[in-house]
Design an enzyme around this catalytic site. Structure first.
Site, PDB file in Angstrom:
ATOM      1  N   TYR A 145      61.526  18.526-126.455  1.00  0.00           N
ATOM      2  CA  TYR A 145      61.867  17.719-125.471  1.00  0.00           C
ATOM      3  C   TYR A 145      61.196  16.411-125.513  1.00  0.00           C
ATOM      4  CZ  TYR A 145      63.327  16.347-120.800  1.00  0.00           C
ATOM      5  OH  TYR A 145      63.735  15.827-119.657  1.00  0.00           O
ATOM      6  N   ASP A 146      59.744  16.354-125.702  1.00  0.00           N
ATOM      7  CA  ASP A 146      59.044  15.074-125.464  1.00  0.00           C
ATOM      8  C   ASP A 146      59.513  14.166-126.917  1.00  0.00           C
ATOM      9  OD1 ASP A 146      58.070  16.802-123.769  1.00  0.00           O
ATOM     10  OD2 ASP A 146      55.723  16.156-124.564  1.00  0.00           O
ATOM     11  N   ASN A 172      59.867  13.845-112.152  1.00  0.00           N
ATOM     12  CA  ASN A 172      60.546  14.885-111.348  1.00  0.00           C
ATOM     13  C   ASN A 172      61.355  14.488-110.360  1.00  0.00           C
ATOM     14  OD1 ASN A 172      57.986  15.594-112.655  1.00  0.00           O
ATOM     15  ND2 ASN A 172      58.582  17.788-112.223  1.00  0.00           N
ATOM     16  N   ARG A 206      62.753  25.402-113.039  1.00  0.00           N
ATOM     17  CA  ARG A 206      62.009  24.196-112.691  1.00  0.00           C
ATOM     18  C   ARG A 206      61.375  24.659-111.323  1.00  0.00           C
ATOM     19  NH1 ARG A 206      65.675  19.070-114.517  1.00  0.00           N
ATOM     20  NH2 ARG A 206      67.605  20.431-113.999  1.00  0.00           N
ATOM     21  N   VAL A 227      61.111  23.390-108.065  1.00  0.00           N
ATOM     22  CA  VAL A 227      61.717  23.186-106.954  1.00  0.00           C
ATOM     23  C   VAL A 227      62.701  24.331-106.701  1.00  0.00           C
ATOM     24  CG1 VAL A 227      63.325  21.663-105.563  1.00  0.00           C
ATOM     25  CG2 VAL A 227      61.253  20.644-106.713  1.00  0.00           C
ATOM     26  N   GLY A 240      47.233  25.937-109.931  1.00  0.00           N
ATOM     27  CA  GLY A 240      47.990  25.171-109.065  1.00  0.00           C
ATOM     28  C   GLY A 240      47.331  24.040-108.714  1.00  0.00           C
ATOM     29  N   THR A 270      49.463  18.369-110.905  1.00  0.00           N
ATOM     30  CA  THR A 270      50.225  17.646-109.769  1.00  0.00           C
ATOM     31  C   THR A 270      51.608  17.207-110.501  1.00  0.00           C
ATOM     32  OG1 THR A 270      49.258  15.475-110.253  1.00  0.00           O
ATOM     33  CG2 THR A 270      48.168  16.754-108.739  1.00  0.00           C
ATOM     34  N   ARG A 271      52.666  16.917-109.426  1.00  0.00           N
ATOM     35  CA  ARG A 271      53.751  16.363-109.888  1.00  0.00           C
ATOM     36  C   ARG A 271      54.310  15.346-108.631  1.00  0.00           C
ATOM     37  NH1 ARG A 271      52.678  18.613-113.764  1.00  0.00           N
ATOM     38  NH2 ARG A 271      53.805  19.677-115.215  1.00  0.00           N
ATOM     39  N   ASP A 310      51.265  21.974-120.476  1.00  0.00           N
ATOM     40  CA  ASP A 310      51.899  21.805-118.957  1.00  0.00           C
ATOM     41  C   ASP A 310      50.673  20.575-118.416  1.00  0.00           C
ATOM     42  OD1 ASP A 310      53.578  23.424-116.732  1.00  0.00           O
ATOM     43  OD2 ASP A 310      52.069  21.892-115.822  1.00  0.00           O
TER      44      ASP A 310
HETATM   45  P1  NAD Z   1      70.808  19.373-116.179  1.00  0.00           P
HETATM   46  O1  NAD Z   1      70.481  20.168-117.070  1.00  0.00           O
HETATM   47  O2  NAD Z   1      71.298  19.769-114.690  1.00  0.00           O
HETATM   48  O3  NAD Z   1      72.035  18.166-116.621  1.00  0.00           O
HETATM   49  C1  NAD Z   1      71.982  17.791-118.168  1.00  0.00           C
HETATM   50  C2  NAD Z   1      73.566  18.192-118.407  1.00  0.00           C
HETATM   51  O4  NAD Z   1      73.839  17.737-119.775  1.00  0.00           O
HETATM   52  C3  NAD Z   1      74.132  19.518-118.124  1.00  0.00           C
HETATM   53  O5  NAD Z   1      75.385  19.309-117.589  1.00  0.00           O
HETATM   54  C4  NAD Z   1      74.439  19.898-119.759  1.00  0.00           C
HETATM   55  O6  NAD Z   1      75.506  20.860-119.761  1.00  0.00           O
HETATM   56  C5  NAD Z   1      74.683  18.675-120.371  1.00  0.00           C
HETATM   57  N1  NAD Z   1      74.428  18.649-121.669  1.00  0.00           N
HETATM   58  C6  NAD Z   1      73.245  19.086-122.434  1.00  0.00           C
HETATM   59  N2  NAD Z   1      73.670  18.911-123.932  1.00  0.00           N
HETATM   60  C7  NAD Z   1      74.746  18.508-124.060  1.00  0.00           C
HETATM   61  C8  NAD Z   1      75.769  18.243-125.044  1.00  0.00           C
HETATM   62  N3  NAD Z   1      75.141  18.248-126.369  1.00  0.00           N
HETATM   63  N4  NAD Z   1      76.983  17.777-124.919  1.00  0.00           N
HETATM   64  C9  NAD Z   1      77.467  17.407-123.786  1.00  0.00           C
HETATM   65  N5  NAD Z   1      76.722  17.933-122.663  1.00  0.00           N
HETATM   66  C10 NAD Z   1      75.478  18.301-122.654  1.00  0.00           C
HETATM   67  O7  NAD Z   1      69.562  18.205-116.085  1.00  0.00           O
HETATM   68  P2  NAD Z   1      69.316  17.044-114.957  1.00  0.00           P
HETATM   69  O8  NAD Z   1      68.032  17.163-114.206  1.00  0.00           O
HETATM   70  O9  NAD Z   1      70.372  16.393-114.405  1.00  0.00           O
HETATM   71  O10 NAD Z   1      68.954  15.774-115.941  1.00  0.00           O
HETATM   72  C11 NAD Z   1      69.810  14.723-116.395  1.00  0.00           C
HETATM   73  C12 NAD Z   1      69.062  13.785-117.382  1.00  0.00           C
HETATM   74  O11 NAD Z   1      67.878  13.392-116.925  1.00  0.00           O
HETATM   75  C13 NAD Z   1      68.501  14.649-118.715  1.00  0.00           C
HETATM   76  O12 NAD Z   1      68.519  13.769-119.745  1.00  0.00           O
HETATM   77  C14 NAD Z   1      67.187  15.034-118.543  1.00  0.00           C
HETATM   78  O13 NAD Z   1      66.189  14.872-119.637  1.00  0.00           O
HETATM   79  C15 NAD Z   1      66.732  13.714-117.897  1.00  0.00           C
HETATM   80  N6  NAD Z   1      65.552  13.957-116.597  1.00  0.00           N
HETATM   81  C16 NAD Z   1      65.549  14.472-115.638  1.00  0.00           C
HETATM   82  C17 NAD Z   1      64.600  15.030-114.749  1.00  0.00           C
HETATM   83  C18 NAD Z   1      64.718  15.545-113.521  1.00  0.00           C
HETATM   84  O14 NAD Z   1      63.617  15.757-112.808  1.00  0.00           O
HETATM   85  N7  NAD Z   1      65.890  16.253-113.015  1.00  0.00           N
HETATM   86  C19 NAD Z   1      63.337  14.189-114.959  1.00  0.00           C
HETATM   87  C20 NAD Z   1      63.096  13.532-116.324  1.00  0.00           C
HETATM   88  C21 NAD Z   1      64.318  13.088-117.285  1.00  0.00           C
HETATM   89  N1  UDP Z   2      55.647  25.615-111.930  1.00  0.00           N
HETATM   90  C1  UDP Z   2      55.019  26.698-111.256  1.00  0.00           C
HETATM   91  N2  UDP Z   2      55.666  27.741-111.100  1.00  0.00           N
HETATM   92  C2  UDP Z   2      56.938  27.987-111.418  1.00  0.00           C
HETATM   93  C3  UDP Z   2      57.740  27.035-112.009  1.00  0.00           C
HETATM   94  C4  UDP Z   2      56.955  25.818-112.530  1.00  0.00           C
HETATM   95  O1  UDP Z   2      53.905  26.745-110.942  1.00  0.00           O
HETATM   96  O2  UDP Z   2      57.679  28.996-111.107  1.00  0.00           O
HETATM   97  C5  UDP Z   2      54.696  24.577-112.236  1.00  0.00           C
HETATM   98  C6  UDP Z   2      54.665  24.018-113.668  1.00  0.00           C
HETATM   99  O3  UDP Z   2      53.782  24.848-114.563  1.00  0.00           O
HETATM  100  C7  UDP Z   2      54.417  22.656-113.594  1.00  0.00           C
HETATM  101  C8  UDP Z   2      55.150  22.034-112.468  1.00  0.00           C
HETATM  102  O4  UDP Z   2      55.378  23.215-111.720  1.00  0.00           O
HETATM  103  O5  UDP Z   2      53.196  22.258-113.447  1.00  0.00           O
HETATM  104  C9  UDP Z   2      56.497  21.717-112.623  1.00  0.00           C
HETATM  105  O6  UDP Z   2      57.204  22.481-113.673  1.00  0.00           O
HETATM  106  P1  UDP Z   2      58.867  22.162-113.766  1.00  0.00           P
HETATM  107  O7  UDP Z   2      59.155  23.090-114.781  1.00  0.00           O
HETATM  108  O8  UDP Z   2      59.444  21.881-112.580  1.00  0.00           O
HETATM  109  O9  UDP Z   2      58.799  20.708-114.578  1.00  0.00           O
HETATM  110  P2  UDP Z   2      57.942  19.942-115.524  1.00  0.00           P
HETATM  111  O10 UDP Z   2      57.222  18.848-114.549  1.00  0.00           O
HETATM  112  O11 UDP Z   2      56.636  20.636-115.989  1.00  0.00           O
HETATM  113  O12 UDP Z   2      58.585  19.348-116.487  1.00  0.00           O
END
Ligand code: NAD
Ligand code: UDP
Length: 316
Positions: free
Chosen positions: A150-151, A179, A191, A193, A212, A215-216, A276
């Site tokens: 991912y990163d 987040n 995730r 939440v 625990g 932080t986030r 993490d």
């Molecule tokens: P999500 O998983 O709900 O949405 C991502 C969507 O992309 C899904 O509907 C999935 O089916 C679609 N997808 C994945 N691969 C695909 C492909 N190859 N072709 C077509 N569709 C594809 O996630 P989200 O939380 O809505 O995240 C949206 C964007 O924001 C992502 O790029 C994610 O990395 C970024 N983001 C989200 C968060 C967060 O906290 N929600 C944080 C940081 C970055």
């Molecule tokens: N986490 C947790 N219990 C769970 C799921 C996640 O304690 O059931 C923690 C996880 O280890 C991280 C934070 O909550 O420290 C946020 O996790 P999440 O998977 O939502 O996303 P991240 O911020 O790590 O990408």
């Protein structure tokens, strides 16, 4: 009215973005392959004259053959695995969404002379050694660890986006999202939440990873979408952090969920996943200065709306 393509439209953030764009009078084509998203997230737009949906995998060659429009003004790249549980299950797909899919969507932007936005992440800072994280920080990322799919995918996405801007002059923007939470997160995507709210509503013990103390900082989805829209129109080419700077430990978060749901269930501790991040909080000075943006929705307001949404699913 302008023409928008949203990749990742059936996901959590993508579906809220589509709602906002359609409500503002724009024509939107949503694309998704449903790897983590769901058609349910777009039910409210079904049959809407300004909305069209195309099922496609944006990593594939020729993915755009079925698009009803070939002249977009704005291209939003949200398609990615986003939850640690999901990207650990699908590391290769995750790498492709940051690399091949970003190139495919940048090519479309170049051909269309469209403005492009990619959703990067706070994970580009890895397990950060600077706190809070500003855009000037280059990060502390394990390039071969479990989270690296991912990163590094997002770091590549940022790099190719800047290269398309520098080489081809594409108007690009990069959102580093922290987040974000709200209705339409997938209940079972792991995730924190949805996991904590679901456990509390079912009367199950809340699973806190590690001790625990990590932080986030949680941003409500309507604030995030407002930030994305301002960024798309900003003309600002370097990354911008979008997130809510209110920081809490995961233990505090678990206790807040217990209090808000009235859950009598306990807390159990489980092993901390590899790499993490220990602390995460956005420095949003740049977003304030460049976009005039900062979150408006309090944790209490946002969580109330989120718990209401998950309650309707759990009792359905
Ligand atoms: P999500 O998983 O709900 O949405 C991502 C969507 O992309 C899904 O509907 C999935 O089916 C679609 N997808 C994945 N691969 C695909 C492909 N190859 N072709 C077509 N569709 C594809 O996630 P989200 O939380 O809505 O995240 C949206 C964007 O924001 C992502 O790029 C994610 O990395 C970024 N983001 C989200 C968060 C967060 O906290 N929600 C944080 C940081 C970055
Ligand atoms: N986490 C947790 N219990 C769970 C799921 C996640 O304690 O059931 C923690 C996880 O280890 C991280 C934070 O909550 O420290 C946020 O996790 P999440 O998977 O939502 O996303 P991240 O911020 O790590 O990408």
């Amino acid at each position: 009215m302008s023409l928008h393509l949203v990749a990742g439209a059936a996901g959590f953030i993508g579906s809220h973005l589509c709602d906002r764009l359609v409500a503002a009078g724009h024509a939107v084509t949503g694309v998704d392959n449903f790897i983590t998203g769901s058609p349910d997230n777009l039910r409210q737009l079904a049959g809407h004259p300004q909305f069209q949906f195309v099922r496609a995998d944006v990593t594939e060659a020729g993915w755009d053959a079925g698009l009803p429009v070939q002249s977009f003004d704005y291209i939003w790249h949200l398609a990615s695995l986003a939850s640690p549980v999901e990207y650990l299950k699908h590391p290769l797909e995750t790498l492709e969404t940051g690399s091949t899919a970003t190139r495919n969507l940048l090519e479309l932007a170049r051909r269309n002379d469209a403005t492009f936005l990619v959703t990067s992440t706070s994970e580009v800072y890895g397990d950060p050694l600077e706190h809070p994280q500003s855009e000037q920080y280059w990060g502390n990322v394990n390039s071969i660890g479990l989270r690296s799919c991912y990163d590094e995918s997002k770091r590549f996405a940022e790099a190719i986006t800047m290269a398309y801007h520098r080489v081809h002059g594409v108007r690009t923007t990069i959102a580093r999202i922290f987040n974000t939470y709200g209705p339409r997160m997938a209940l079972n995507d792991g995730r924190v939440v949805p996991a904590f709210v679901d456990q509390a509503l079912r009367g199950e013990a809340i699973t806190v990873f590690g001790d625990g103390r990590q932080t986030r900082s949680f941003c409500y989805v309507s604030d995030l979408v407002e930030g994305l829209i301002r960024l798309m129109h900003s003309g600002f080419r370097e990354p911008v952090n979008l997130g809510n700077p209110v920081e809490m430990t995961m233990l505090e978060f678990a206790q807040a969920i217990q209090a808000k749901t009235g859950s009598g269930s306990g807390i159990v501790f489980r092993p901390l996943p590899q790499d993490d991040p220990k602390r995460r909080r956005p420095d949003i000075s740049r977003a304030k200065q460049v976009l005039g943006w900062e979150p408006q929705v309090s944790f209490d307001e946002g969580m109330a709306l989120t718990i209401e949404y998950f309650s309707s699913l759990v009792t359905a």
